[in-house]
Write a protein that holds these residues in place. Structure first.
Motif, PDB file in Angstrom:
ATOM      1  N   UNK A 191     -24.502  32.603  33.697  1.00  0.00           N
ATOM      2  CA  UNK A 191     -24.360  31.164  33.939  1.00  0.00           C
ATOM      3  C   UNK A 191     -25.007  30.754  35.260  1.00  0.00           C
ATOM      4  N   UNK A 192     -24.858  31.563  36.297  1.00  0.00           N
ATOM      5  CA  UNK A 192     -25.364  31.153  37.608  1.00  0.00           C
ATOM      6  C   UNK A 192     -26.784  31.628  37.910  1.00  0.00           C
ATOM      7  N   UNK A 193     -27.449  32.271  36.937  1.00  0.00           N
ATOM      8  CA  UNK A 193     -28.805  32.768  37.157  1.00  0.00           C
ATOM      9  C   UNK A 193     -29.829  31.799  36.587  1.00  0.00           C
ATOM     10  N   UNK A 194     -30.710  31.246  37.417  1.00  0.00           N
ATOM     11  CA  UNK A 194     -31.763  30.361  36.899  1.00  0.00           C
ATOM     12  C   UNK A 194     -32.708  31.143  35.985  1.00  0.00           C
ATOM     13  N   UNK A 195     -32.905  30.651  34.773  1.00  0.00           N
ATOM     14  CA  UNK A 195     -33.771  31.334  33.815  1.00  0.00           C
ATOM     15  C   UNK A 195     -34.974  30.456  33.506  1.00  0.00           C
ATOM     16  N   UNK A 196     -36.150  31.063  33.552  1.00  0.00           N
ATOM     17  CA  UNK A 196     -37.380  30.331  33.227  1.00  0.00           C
ATOM     18  C   UNK A 196     -38.244  31.204  32.321  1.00  0.00           C
ATOM     19  N   UNK A 197     -37.800  31.430  31.068  1.00  0.00           N
ATOM     20  CA  UNK A 197     -38.524  32.341  30.187  1.00  0.00           C
ATOM     21  C   UNK A 197     -39.960  31.924  29.908  1.00  0.00           C
ATOM     22  N   UNK A 198     -40.227  30.606  29.912  1.00  0.00           N
ATOM     23  CA  UNK A 198     -41.589  30.146  29.614  1.00  0.00           C
ATOM     24  C   UNK A 198     -42.588  30.591  30.682  1.00  0.00           C
ATOM     25  N   UNK A 199     -42.130  30.732  31.914  1.00  0.00           N
ATOM     26  CA  UNK A 199     -43.020  31.110  33.015  1.00  0.00           C
ATOM     27  C   UNK A 199     -43.271  32.606  33.073  1.00  0.00           C
ATOM     28  N   UNK A 200     -42.485  33.370  32.339  1.00  0.00           N
ATOM     29  CA  UNK A 200     -42.636  34.833  32.399  1.00  0.00           C
ATOM     30  C   UNK A 200     -42.589  35.427  30.993  1.00  0.00           C
ATOM     31  N   UNK A 201     -43.329  34.812  30.076  1.00  0.00           N
ATOM     32  CA  UNK A 201     -43.263  35.200  28.678  1.00  0.00           C
ATOM     33  C   UNK A 201     -43.742  36.630  28.459  1.00  0.00           C
ATOM     34  N   UNK A 233     -24.279  28.213  27.880  1.00  0.00           N
ATOM     35  CA  UNK A 233     -23.842  27.431  29.041  1.00  0.00           C
ATOM     36  C   UNK A 233     -24.962  27.272  30.054  1.00  0.00           C
ATOM     37  N   UNK A 234     -25.750  28.335  30.230  1.00  0.00           N
ATOM     38  CA  UNK A 234     -26.868  28.289  31.175  1.00  0.00           C
ATOM     39  C   UNK A 234     -27.894  27.250  30.740  1.00  0.00           C
ATOM     40  N   UNK A 235     -28.286  27.299  29.464  1.00  0.00           N
ATOM     41  CA  UNK A 235     -29.308  26.378  28.971  1.00  0.00           C
ATOM     42  C   UNK A 235     -28.786  24.942  28.872  1.00  0.00           C
ATOM     43  N   UNK A 236     -27.455  24.785  28.774  1.00  0.00           N
ATOM     44  CA  UNK A 236     -26.859  23.449  28.739  1.00  0.00           C
ATOM     45  C   UNK A 236     -26.694  22.861  30.138  1.00  0.00           C
ATOM     46  N   UNK A 237     -26.990  23.674  31.152  1.00  0.00           N
ATOM     47  CA  UNK A 237     -26.896  23.190  32.534  1.00  0.00           C
ATOM     48  C   UNK A 237     -25.482  23.126  33.065  1.00  0.00           C
ATOM     49  N   UNK A 238     -24.588  23.929  32.503  1.00  0.00           N
ATOM     50  CA  UNK A 238     -23.197  23.920  32.946  1.00  0.00           C
ATOM     51  C   UNK A 238     -23.081  24.407  34.397  1.00  0.00           C
ATOM     52  N   UNK A 239     -22.424  23.625  35.220  1.00  0.00           N
ATOM     53  CA  UNK A 239     -22.155  24.013  36.610  1.00  0.00           C
ATOM     54  C   UNK A 239     -20.640  24.137  36.765  1.00  0.00           C
ATOM     55  N   UNK A 240     -20.185  25.343  37.026  1.00  0.00           N
ATOM     56  CA  UNK A 240     -18.749  25.572  37.155  1.00  0.00           C
ATOM     57  C   UNK A 240     -18.258  25.127  38.528  1.00  0.00           C
ATOM     58  N   UNK A 241     -17.070  24.548  38.608  1.00  0.00           N
ATOM     59  CA  UNK A 241     -16.496  24.190  39.920  1.00  0.00           C
ATOM     60  C   UNK A 241     -16.358  25.440  40.797  1.00  0.00           C
ATOM     61  N   UNK A 242     -16.441  25.250  42.107  1.00  0.00           N
ATOM     62  CA  UNK A 242     -16.387  26.388  43.025  1.00  0.00           C
ATOM     63  C   UNK A 242     -15.162  27.273  42.831  1.00  0.00           C
ATOM     64  N   UNK A 243     -13.952  26.698  42.685  1.00  0.00           N
ATOM     65  CA  UNK A 243     -12.795  27.583  42.481  1.00  0.00           C
ATOM     66  C   UNK A 243     -12.912  28.450  41.233  1.00  0.00           C
TER      67      UNK A 243
END
Length: 303
Positions: free
Chosen positions: A53-63, A171-181
């Motif tokens: 969830x917290x890892x930025x993924x850019x598969x198109x840039x590293x196909x 969740x990652x692709x949906x842009x879910x940002x979890x609250x800090x706690x």
């Protein structure tokens, strides 16, 4: 070479600690059986979900890198499938140990990538982890379910590692940002997965386990630490990967196997002691295969 080898030493020492604690203290097998269930059903899934969830993924840039990583894992799975045709092979033991040939230690991967490539290296290895963990888990669960008397489709749908990975990707692709706690809580739960998982491997270890099928063990470990690095080296050239990405792909292919292999085999009725021996051997071999792969890479690329 020494720096890369020492990176794996803490994992191996945790396995030793689990072995000693289980056999020489009141924390015997009954305690560690409960610990295995905790790791399998809660700690590892939370770790996988939180990391993805917290890892930025850019598969198109590293196909090309993504293609190489998936190809390495797929070839590993394919080779273990072909091994079923060996005469006299113990089907359940192969099903239990096959995962060792194509799964990888994500924690070591992230630490090694940071040493090799800094922030870009971590981003590249995170992409490989996100793409290849589902494939590895599908291969491992399918193999064990098929030979362990389980309903394969049901086991795949209810496997906590697969559920955590798939929901994490969604969740990652949906842009879910979890609250800090929530992030902090998940991080603290997940951080317990590695030490407990590795100590559970040690607690289940029987040094005579690999003697039951030494040729099978040697073949599975050869795929993990010799064949797949050679494949990755060739794919780096074939796909024309930039130097940094090619190095990360090679390091990825030479990693020791996942410590959760034992937990999965033990919880799905496989040959747990045999897999524990394979995981320990792979962790030890990884202390050599990773540095040797880096030396081969440097020689091939002239630096």
């Amino acid at each position: 070479m020494l720096t890369h080898a020492l990176l794996l030493l803490p994992d191996f020492l945790l396995i030793v600690v689990g072995f000693l604690v289980c056999r020489h203290t009141a924390l015997d097998r009954e305690v560690w059986s409960a610990a295995e269930r905790l790791v399998y059903w809660l700690l590892f899934p939370v770790l996988l979900f939180g990391s993805i969830v917290r890892t930025p993924l850019a598969p198109a840039a590293t196909i090309s890198l993504a293609t190489g990583g998936v190809a390495v894992v797929a070839i590993g799975i394919g080779l273990t499938v072909l091994m079923r045709r060996w005469p006299g092979i113990d089907a359940l033991r192969l099903a239990s140990g096959a995962q060792v040939a194509f799964r990888f230690n994500s924690y070591v991967a992230l630490a090694l990538a940071e040493r090799l490539g800094g922030a870009p290296g971590v981003a590249w290895i995170a992409l490989l982890i996100a793409l290849c963990v589902p494939l590895c888990n599908l291969g491992a669960v399918w193999s064990l379910a098929r030979h362990g008397g389980h309903d394969t489709r049901r086991e795949l749908l209810r496997n906590p590692l697969i559920i955590a990975t798939v929901t994490g990707l969604i969740a990652n692709q949906a842009g879910l940002v979890l609250p800090d706690p929530v992030q902090t809580t998940l991080s603290r739960i997940g951080s317990a997965a590695l030490p407990l998982g590795l100590m559970a491997v040690g607690a289940g270890l029987q040094f005579g386990g690999l003697q039951q099928a030494p040729k099978l063990a040697a073949s599975l470990l050869a795929i993990r630490h010799l064949v797949l690095p050679a494949v990755a080296l060739g794919l780096g050239l074939l796909l024309g990967l930039p130097t940094g990405q090619a190095q990360i792909l090679l390091a990825f292919s030479a990693l020791p196997t996942a410590s959760s292999c034992y937990v999965l085999a033990a919880r799905m009725g496989g040959d747990g002691p045999y897999v524990a021996g394979l995981v320990t051997a792979s962790t030890l071999l990884g202390m050599f295969s990773v540095p040797l792969a880096m030396i081969a890479f440097a020689a091939l690329h002239g630096h």
